[in-house]
Design an enzyme around this catalytic site. Structure first.
Site: not given
Length: 460
Positions: A39, A119, A183-184, A186, A437
């Site tokens: 990573e 990597g 995304i927009g 949110e 309930h």
């Protein structure tokens, strides 16, 4: 072969430590495989650091702001003094940090060789990271996605993607959001909760266009009520920055001024310059096509997550990572059904769906039935003062093939909805289950009661 070279031989080398990559690494290690996980950024990838988790933390802060602002409706008199972005960011970062530390601990405990650095694939079985060459009997490509822009629209200054928006130190007075997808919507919801004037520009005919059309219409009604302006069927022409103002022009000739332009036009695959094609891996517009068992065209090379065509969702990548680990270990796992993967948009109101939309079901099955159960008949939804519905799509006299929900917190109901669709339950099967309930979960139960011909709080 030197001892050092031998030490860099693995059963599995995974390129990318996001949801797909780390899930694959952890499950592979659990199954006794020798694993290297590469990573270049932070373990956890986009989802943990600049995606799902920080975004949802902002949305929760926005919900708290709305509750303070609207407290009088519940007999609680409160005033909202201000949004302290330093405090909001400290809260958001603490959530991310705790999750990051927990994930680092899991990887360390699993004795995974975690390799930090960029990597590159050098041939089908080797990943080069700096001066190290990691050779794997199997290689898993899990390099994720990036926030896209449009041709000629340069990111910088007051023109930003979701990634930069997560570190804002001020609340902009006016925001234009380019893109009315997940995304927009949110971020539009967050900014409106924080007090911004928000305008969404979407080229498609409706917001969240991948969802059932009824969901889009209800979300648009809710956004109008929240005074979120949206322009659908509106094509972007250009944007310029001068001083503290961004001017956005549309192909219609209309121009919009804002303090910030948020570009939310989707995410592209991170595959460029990583040696994939040179190693023989076939790409399609940057994505890595696979078969249903997530194998690329090169033997021993798999791909998971956002680089694989389909839904770009963290939980999809996570499930694919586990699948590939089990496939490599010879467990022959069941193929993942893409239509059974749940989808949630965490704006206010929340959108949650699984399976086929009404239009998709008609196209695939022809003869279908649908039913909409209004949350007006659900006690907990009335307590929460939310509006919305649960929509069921079934094959006529057959199983439920789609569940579509909208309303505050309805994302929490997607678990049962996923089971219903995934196990091909008939409305009668679900109608026989007892739902607690008062919960919003009852809305799912009542919708199935109605579709089974036994409506109680609704009209058949």
């Amino acid at each position: 072969m030197s001892a050092d070279a031998a030490a860099d031989d693995y059963d599995v080398v995974i390129l990318g430590g996001g949801s797909g990559g780390y899930a694959c690494a952890l499950r592979s290690a659990q199954l006794g495989l020798r694993v290297a996980l590469v990573e270049k950024g932070k373990l956890g990838g986009t989802c943990l650091h600049v995606g799902c988790i920080p975004t949802k933390a902002l949305l929760h802060a926005g919900e708290v702001a709305d509750m303070a602002r609207d407290g009088a409706h519940f007999g609680v008199h409160a005033t909202l003094e201000s949004i302290d972005m330093a405090g909001v960011n400290a809260y958001k970062d603490s959530v991310v940090s705790r999750a990051h530390k927990g994930l680092q601990g899991l990887v360390k405990a699993a004795k995974i060789d975690y390799v930090e650095g960029s990597g590159v694939l050098d041939g089908p079985r080797t990943v080069v990271v700096g001066d190290r060459r990691l050779t794997g009997t199997n290689v898993v490509l899990a390099t994720g996605s990036y926030a896209k822009s449009l041709p000629g629209l340069e990111i910088g200054g007051r023109i930003m993607t979701s990634e930069q928006a997560l570190t804002l130190d001020f609340v902009p007075g006016r925001v234009v959001v380019l893109g009315g997808g997940v995304i927009g919507c949110e971020f539009a919801s967050v900014f409106r909760s924080f007090g911004s004037e928000v305008t969404i520009v979407e080229a498609l005919p409706r917001l969240v266009a991948a969802e059932d059309e009824a969901i889009s219409k209800q979300l648009e009604r809710a956004f109008r009520k929240r005074k979120i302006v949206f322009k659908t069927g509106a094509r972007f022409a250009g944007a310029t920055q001068a001083d503290d103002v961004v001017t956005v022009t549309l192909e219609s000739g209309e121009s919009l001024e804002a303090d910030l332009l948020l570009v939310a036009v989707g995410r592209g695959p991170v595959t460029d310059g990583l040696g994939y094609e040179a190693a023989g891996v076939r790409l399609d517009r940057g994505f890595v096509p696979t078969d249903e068992r997530l194998r690329t065209n090169v033997e021993g090379v798999y791909a998971v997550g956002d680089i694989v065509p389909g839904l770009q969702l963290a939980h999809r990548g996570f499930a694919q990572g586990i699948f590939v680990a089990e496939e490599i270990a010879g467990l022959s796992p069941t193929v993942i059904d893409e239509t059974g993967i749940p989808r949630v948009t965490y704006c206010d109101p929340e959108v949650a769906s699984v399976g086929l939309t009404e239009a998709q079901a008609r196209e695939k099955h022809g003869d279908i039935e649908t039913y909409e159960y209004n949350l007006g008949g659900n006690g907990k939804s009335q307590i929460l003062a939310t509006q919305g519905f649960v929509k069921l799509v079934r094959r006529t006299d057959g199983p439920v093939v789609g569940v579509h929900m909208i309303g505050a917190r309805m994302g929490e109901q997607i678990g049962e909805a996923q089971l219903i669709v995934g196990w091909e339950a008939h409305p009668e099967d679900v109608a026989g289950l007892v739902h607690a309930h008062p919960t919003q979960n009852e809305a799912l139960g009542e919708a199935h009661l109605a579709l089974a011909g036994k409506p109680l709080h609704a009209h058949a």
